[in-house]
Design a protein around this motif. Structure first.
Motif, short mmCIF file in Angstrom:
data_model
loop_
_atom_site.label_atom_id
_atom_site.label_comp_id
_atom_site.label_asym_id
_atom_site.label_seq_id
_atom_site.Cartn_x
_atom_site.Cartn_y
_atom_site.Cartn_z
N HIS A 143 -7.88 -15.68 -9.06
CA HIS A 143 -7.23 -14.60 -9.68
C HIS A 143 -8.02 -13.34 -8.98
N GLY A 144 -6.96 -12.24 -8.39
CA GLY A 144 -7.61 -10.89 -8.31
C GLY A 144 -6.82 -9.86 -8.87
N PHE A 145 -7.38 -8.56 -9.08
CA PHE A 145 -6.65 -7.87 -10.14
C PHE A 145 -6.89 -6.22 -9.55
N GLU A 146 -6.03 -5.41 -9.17
CA GLU A 146 -6.18 -4.15 -8.84
C GLU A 146 -6.03 -3.18 -10.12
N ILE A 147 -7.23 -2.27 -10.34
CA ILE A 147 -7.06 -1.13 -11.20
C ILE A 147 -7.32 0.22 -10.51
N ALA A 148 -6.38 1.09 -10.75
CA ALA A 148 -6.77 2.42 -10.02
C ALA A 148 -7.01 2.46 -8.68
N GLY A 149 -6.30 1.44 -7.78
CA GLY A 149 -6.88 1.37 -6.56
C GLY A 149 -7.88 0.69 -6.05
N GLN A 150 -8.76 0.08 -7.01
CA GLN A 150 -9.90 -0.74 -6.76
C GLN A 150 -9.59 -2.33 -6.83
N ILE A 190 -16.02 -8.95 -10.44
CA ILE A 190 -16.71 -8.53 -9.13
C ILE A 190 -15.84 -7.36 -8.35
N LEU A 191 -16.38 -6.22 -8.31
CA LEU A 191 -15.83 -5.33 -7.50
C LEU A 191 -15.76 -5.71 -5.74
N ALA A 192 -14.64 -5.73 -5.49
CA ALA A 192 -14.57 -6.11 -3.89
C ALA A 192 -15.21 -5.27 -2.97
N ASP A 193 -15.17 -3.81 -3.54
CA ASP A 193 -15.77 -2.92 -2.32
C ASP A 193 -17.22 -3.13 -2.27
N ASN A 248 0.07 -10.72 -12.54
CA ASN A 248 -0.77 -10.04 -13.33
C ASN A 248 -1.32 -11.19 -14.56
N PRO A 249 -2.43 -11.65 -14.19
CA PRO A 249 -2.69 -12.74 -15.24
C PRO A 249 -3.10 -12.48 -16.64
N PHE A 250 -2.87 -10.98 -17.07
CA PHE A 250 -3.25 -10.76 -18.58
C PHE A 250 -1.83 -10.43 -19.09
N GLY A 292 -1.53 -8.10 -8.01
CA GLY A 292 -2.09 -8.46 -6.56
C GLY A 292 -3.56 -7.55 -6.21
N LEU A 293 -3.66 -7.22 -4.95
CA LEU A 293 -4.97 -6.52 -4.70
C LEU A 293 -4.50 -5.45 -3.91
N ALA A 294 -5.28 -4.22 -3.90
CA ALA A 294 -4.57 -2.91 -3.29
C ALA A 294 -5.11 -3.11 -1.87
N PRO A 295 -4.36 -2.64 -0.92
CA PRO A 295 -4.79 -2.50 0.64
C PRO A 295 -6.17 -1.93 0.85
N MET A 296 -6.89 -2.66 1.65
CA MET A 296 -8.30 -1.99 2.08
C MET A 296 -7.91 -1.11 3.23
N THR A 297 -7.63 -0.05 3.35
CA THR A 297 -6.96 0.95 4.42
C THR A 297 -7.92 1.80 4.88
N GLN A 298 -9.35 1.88 4.34
CA GLN A 298 -10.40 2.87 5.04
C GLN A 298 -11.76 1.64 5.03
#
Length: 509
Positions: free
Chosen positions: A111-118, A142-145, A169-171, A184-190
């Motif tokens: 499971h992955g989850f995006e909150i406020a772009g992270q 765990i923060l992917a960044d 959304n698993p929640f 899902g997850l936010a794009p890693m554009t940078q």
């Protein structure tokens, strides 16, 4: 997540808040063995979630990926059903295994989850959460960044980051309000140079575990395709991603599902994981593959004292507005105070406090943001914070690159406001306005539209970006197209400055 095709053009983006998403990129082509000292991989699969829906194939996906990477000469560490503590220990073991100049490969299924772009990767013991409990999810995940930043700190020349984690959304629970965030997850554009990331599905898309109830394949649709393409000889990583993207989309279409993997490429070199380019002679792998091993078999990892490499180092988000820049710091630890300065010298300035109590400390919450002028030059922001023991942590360097930050900020706005890209108006004929796109043009390389067509085949002319006043539309610019009165729809596709391509949006009168 929808798929955006990243062209080979490299966008030199700086690290957002010194964090620069970078783990990925694969093995340097064998043609450059001087740089690729060794190949190291960590693959993680989480099935057995305690408080959110269990998954069926994530562990199998990790095992299959581990076997594939072993064939490609990687030293592979496999971790299954990781709690938060076990996940952290696995990452520390990975840190120790990666050295300067290495190729690092990180794979996550779960499971992955995006909150406020992270993006957050969910351990198996992540607690159930409801509306307003986003911090609970952040603290337990765990923060992917941060994985990317850690690999950069270790000096990995190239790294590959692969997420088969784009699910609902698993929640969500029937009859309840869910945590605010993406399924899902936010794009890693940078991403920084030397980094490649690929996601199993695009924004707002779900990744298929199987094509039907009769599908006996032990792996997800993405992983079964991606691992097969990785072993194709003489194919570079971008070509692997392109092939995977097309094949997964075609498989999903057979069951009327939309799943298009998306990838982001900031690698310095072409990367060949299975042999060199077809025009070049075959070169044998210099080192034999080491046996597949479990992370649990590694020596125990002891918690290190906080340092500039701390997993709790702050990250920052930069937002451009008419008055300048707002910088918001995100710190995983509860804090009693935050201070900062520009550069390596000078006094630290306190950020002050806001009129809110932090439930973790029961004290006033430190102000997490600062303001910078519009013409602030590229620089390093040094950030310190006081933890709950009263000890000062840091300073931590956060890189501020105005050009990269502007592009990232505008790209995020465009992603969130896709329904506003075009608008129709009847005034002395039919017009379609693209004022919104012009306002955020600094993040766009090209705009393509299709008139009464689902295939955008015309290029809209956009004025150049003015970093001094990025949202202002020049007086001479024409932000609309004249259309035939019978026109019923317009499709639009954006090519972003980093080379990625948006989902095609269709606008009807």
């Amino acid at each position: 997540m929808t798929s955006w095709l990243l062209s080979k053009a490299r966008f030199k983006a700086g690290l957002l808040s010194g964090l620069a998403f970078g783990i990925v990129a694969s093995l340097l082509a064998f043609a450059a063995p001087a740089y690729a000292e060794k190949r190291v991989a960590l693959v993680i699969g989480n099935n057995d979630y305690r408080n959110v829906p269990k998954l069926q194939k994530a562990v199998n996906d990790a095992r299959t990926m581990g076997d594939t990477l072993k064939q490609l000469g990687f030293t592979v560490m496999v971790a299954e059903n990781q709690t938060r503590q076990a996940f952290s220990q696995s990452l520390l073991a990975f840190d120790k295994a990666v050295g300067k100049g290495d190729t690092a490969f990180f794979f996550y299924a779960g499971h992955g989850f995006e909150i406020a772009g992270q993006n957050f990767l969910l351990p198996t013991d992540v607690p159930a959460a409801t509306e307003g409990q986003e911090e609970l999810v952040r603290d337990a995940s765990i923060l992917a960044d941060r994985i990317i930043e850690r690999l950069q700190n270790k000096g990995a020349r190239t790294a590959i980051l692969v997420f088969d984690a784009c699910r609902n959304n698993p929640f969500e629970r029937s009859g309840t309000r869910a945590v605010a965030g993406g399924g899902g997850l936010a794009p890693m554009t940078q991403l920084p140079e030397g980094v490649f990331s690929i996601f199993s599905a695009g924004p707002r898309q779900t990744a298929l575990d199987r094509l039907s109830n009769d599908d006996a394949n032990p792996n997800s649709v993405f992983t079964r395709t991606f691992t097969k393409e990785l072993t194709q000889p003489g194919v570079n990583l971008v070509q692997v991603a392109q092939r995977t993207r097309r094949l997964v989309a075609e498989l999903a279409e057979t069951v009327r599902h939309k799943q298009i993997p998306v990838y982001f490429d900031q690698m310095v070199d072409d990367v060949f994981l299975s042999g060199t380019a077809k025009a070049a002679p075959e070169v044998a792998v210099a080192k034999p593959a080491e046996p597949l091993q479990k992370v649990a078999a590694l020596p125990p990892v002891h918690r290190l004292a906080p340092s500039n490499d701390s997993v709790n180092a702050p990250i920052a988000m930069f937002s451009r507005h008419n008055g300048g820049w707002t910088v918001v710091f995100s710190i995983a630890d509860p804090t009693l105070g935050i201070s900062w300065r520009m550069g390596e010298a000078g006094d630290f300035r306190e950020t002050g406090f806001i009129d809110t109590l932090d439930p973790r400390t029961r004290k006033r919450m430190p102000n997490p943001s600062i303001e910078l002028p519009a013409d602030a030059p590229a620089a390093t922001i040094q950030v310190r914070y006081v933890d709950t023991n009263g000890e000062v942590q840091g300073p931590f360097p956060i890189r501020f690159d105005p050009e990269a930050a502007l592009i990232r900020d505008q790209r995020k706005i465009l992603d969130m406001t896709a329904t506003s890209w075009l608008s129709f108006r009847e005034f002395n004929g039919l017009l379609v306005y693209y004022t919104h796109l012009m306002s955020y043009r600094c993040a766009i390389r090209e705009v393509r539209v299709g008139i009464d067509s689902a295939v955008p085949d015309q290029v809209l002319k956009m004025p150049p970006c003015d970093p001094r006043d990025p949202s202002v539309i020049p007086r001479e610019a024409q932000p609309y197209l004249k259309l035939a009165p019978a026109t019923r729809s317009v499709s639009v596709e954006l090519v972003y400055r980093d080379g990625s391509v948006s989902e095609i949006k269709s606008f009807r009168r």
